[in-house]
Design an enzyme around this catalytic site. Sequence first.
Site: not given
Length: 361
Positions: A34, A82, A133, A158-159, A162, A187, A222, A257, A288, A290
């Site tokens: 992908t 993903e 994590d 996403y999390s 997972k 990360n 992170r 960051n 930022d 969501p």
Amino acid sequence: MILVTGGAGFIGGNFVLDWLATSDEPVINLDALTYAGNLETLASLAGDARHVFRRGDICDRALVDELLKTYCPRAIVHFAAESHVDRSIHGPGEFVRTNVEGTFTLLEAARAYWSALEGDEKAAFRFHHVSTDEVYGSLGPDDAPFTETHPYEPNSPYSASKAASDHLVRAWYHTYGMPVVTTNCSNNYGPYHFPEKLIPLMIVNALAGKPLPVYGDGKNVRDWLYVKDHCAAIRVVLQKGRLGETYNIGGWNEKPNIDIVHIVCALLDELRPDAAGSYSRLITYVKDRPGHDRRYAIDARKIERELGWRPAETFETGIRKTVEWYLANPEWVANVQSGSYRDWVAANYGDRDDSRAQVRA
């Protein structure tokens, strides 16, 4: 032989390269190619009989069955996923399909294959599930880092996907006795990282003279893990990890960051100075995203205590190697920046509130 899923992606590709640099054991590499899968990452393996690549989807049970029957791997190392939070916000369905349904398909195929093995081959088989994590949710500024027993509190599609896959792996161990191990990493950064993630995006945009977009106030924290350290940890867990156990893999490098962005800019100022001035002039704060988790931090004492692994790189050594790699490999970067990638950047950053898009040094 081992079967690696997602072995043309960032972490999976580094793992395949690292595995074959340290072992003669062959790899069958299954990747759907992908947007983030890139065979150029594996160009150095062209013609190497130890690397067998098959393009395909982990949701394709017939294909997975065929690969297991044909190659009889002693282990499956499951990277395919993903993995980008922003993409999961724009399109969660693909994350559920790949991360949940795909892991289910792999587990069922592996269970059938493992059940038919006998003796030493059956005892030696492993299913190594690579996770994140982010399943643990967000930490406050003074909270202790995540341990393996921290409750799951995923905050993004996403999390959540997972976390669901982690639960499936755990259930297959407890219900069917499947010989599984799970690792949850912090990360990653390093060579071959697709330039939608923070560090490569900052490098690529800076070199192009484009804005360096930083979410919110830039103080989201992170823990950063050099990808080759992560690969070494996976090898150790695959070899010595206790069945049914989870091992957190972290770099012991908590940083906001905005500090990461300034470090990248300082390295670029040193290694590729710009006549227009410091690259930090390009830093741009944007609205930022969501559900943006405030802080992640990994407690990696269990893997050190039980298996003897600890990261070899500090953040200072790892980030320098990373910036140097991107400077030395402009063709790889240019080739992954396809039209579809540029469309994604426009979709993700184009709808941020312009009132907050002010440039600050």
